[in-house]
Design an enzyme around this catalytic site. Structure first.
Site, PDB file in Angstrom:
ATOM      1  N   TYR A 107      -4.391  -2.852  -0.994  1.00  0.00           N
ATOM      2  CA  TYR A 107      -4.100  -2.002  -0.002  1.00  0.00           C
ATOM      3  C   TYR A 107      -4.887  -2.509   1.402  1.00  0.00           C
ATOM      4  CZ  TYR A 107      -4.034   2.115   3.187  1.00  0.00           C
ATOM      5  OH  TYR A 107      -4.071   2.889   4.468  1.00  0.00           O
ATOM      6  N   ASP A 150       0.536  -2.579  -0.578  1.00  0.00           N
ATOM      7  CA  ASP A 150       0.981  -2.342   0.890  1.00  0.00           C
ATOM      8  C   ASP A 150      -0.122  -3.370   1.702  1.00  0.00           C
ATOM      9  OD1 ASP A 150       1.213  -1.738   3.562  1.00  0.00           O
ATOM     10  OD2 ASP A 150       0.451   0.332   3.310  1.00  0.00           O
ATOM     11  N   HIS A 253       6.214   5.327   2.939  1.00  0.00           N
ATOM     12  CA  HIS A 253       6.999   4.054   2.570  1.00  0.00           C
ATOM     13  C   HIS A 253       7.743   4.393   1.396  1.00  0.00           C
ATOM     14  CE1 HIS A 253       3.432   1.358   3.845  1.00  0.00           C
ATOM     15  NE2 HIS A 253       2.980   2.504   4.286  1.00  0.00           N
TER      16      HIS A 253
END
Length: 262
Positions: A107, A150, A253
């Site tokens: 992330y 991500d 998302h």
């Protein structure tokens, strides 16, 4: 051995436990990587996930912020966690599957709203984080590995709804795109998603600010699946589960999938 992997920024695994379970039940990926779990590890709701066959988990957590977890039906052991740029954030976890494949779940910092590290500390942290990822992969070249997560950067012109309008918007600025390319090159990572889907607009994120997100379709591809060259050729079936963006109490998302035949 064939297995399907999915990556999803869930924006609170406790708040969205039910749609995580829905994904597990309906799509049944063998490995599910979540980001922005926003939970200490001990409070991640494992019971329902285990009942759906996800009996293996590795994770790093924080209260209300960041957090990464890998859930697997395949036996898996933890293979490390890095705190790049020394931020003290839970942004990386790795798990090694019984077939010898290492899955890195990242992330990357979002970077705030201003693309200038002189006035925005968060943007500087993002660039520093990416630089340390790059250096780590240069130092220790990954093998038989998958990198997902991500990454908070949409690198290609067709990874955003309007390239020109977003050139100065954090997540698509040239300095970020270059930094991500350096990370990718350092590990010789192959962008599995774009190898499978080489042409056309492709998004995995749509802002909560857009109530008509599906119609407006002002998205960005912030979520990625990469693989090292020794296994990238075994990947196929890449897709974005766009419908998940419209589920009840959704994340902003959508999950990204790929299948590997190894």
């Amino acid at each position: 051995m064939s297995f399907t992997l999915a990556t999803w920024n869930i924006n609170s695994v406790r708040l969205r436990e039910d749609i995580v379970a829905k994904l597990m039940a309906d799509e049944a990926p063998d490995v599910l990587c979540l980001q922005e779990c926003k939970s200490p590890v001990e409070k991640i709701p494992q019971e329902q996930f285990q009942s759906l066959g996800y009996t293996h988990m590795v994770a790093r957590g924080q209260k209300g912020y960041n957090g990464v977890a890998i859930f697997s039906k395949i036996p898996m052991v933890e293979a490390g966690a890095e705190d790049y740029a020394n931020l003290g954030h839970a942004r990386h976890i790795a798990g090694k599957l019984e077939n010898g494949v290492t899955v890195h779940n990242f992330y990357v910092p979002a970077g705030g709203d201003v693309a200038d590290r002189e006035v925005n500390e968060k943007f500087g942290q993002k660039l520093d984080y990416l630089a340390e990822m790059r250096d780590a992969f240069h130092k220790d070249a990954p093998k038989k590995s998958i990198l997902v997560g991500d990454l908070n950067i949409a690198p290609r012109e067709d990874d955003v709804w309007d390239h020109k309008k977003l050139l100065k918007v954090v997540s698509h600025t040239p300095v970020e795109v270059e930094a991500l390319a350096e990370v990718q090159d350092a590990g010789a990572w192959v962008d599995v998603t774009r190898t499978d889907i080489p042409d056309g607009k492709l998004y995995s994120w749509w802002s909560y600010r857009a109530k008509d997100w599906d119609v407006a379709d002002k998205g960005r591809r912030l979520d990625h699946v990469w693989a090292t060259p020794d296994i990238a050729g075994a990947a196929h079936g890449s897709r974005v589960l766009r419908d998940a963006r419209g589920w009840e109490k959704p994340s902003d998302h959508a999950p990204v999938f790929a299948t590997f035949d190894l």
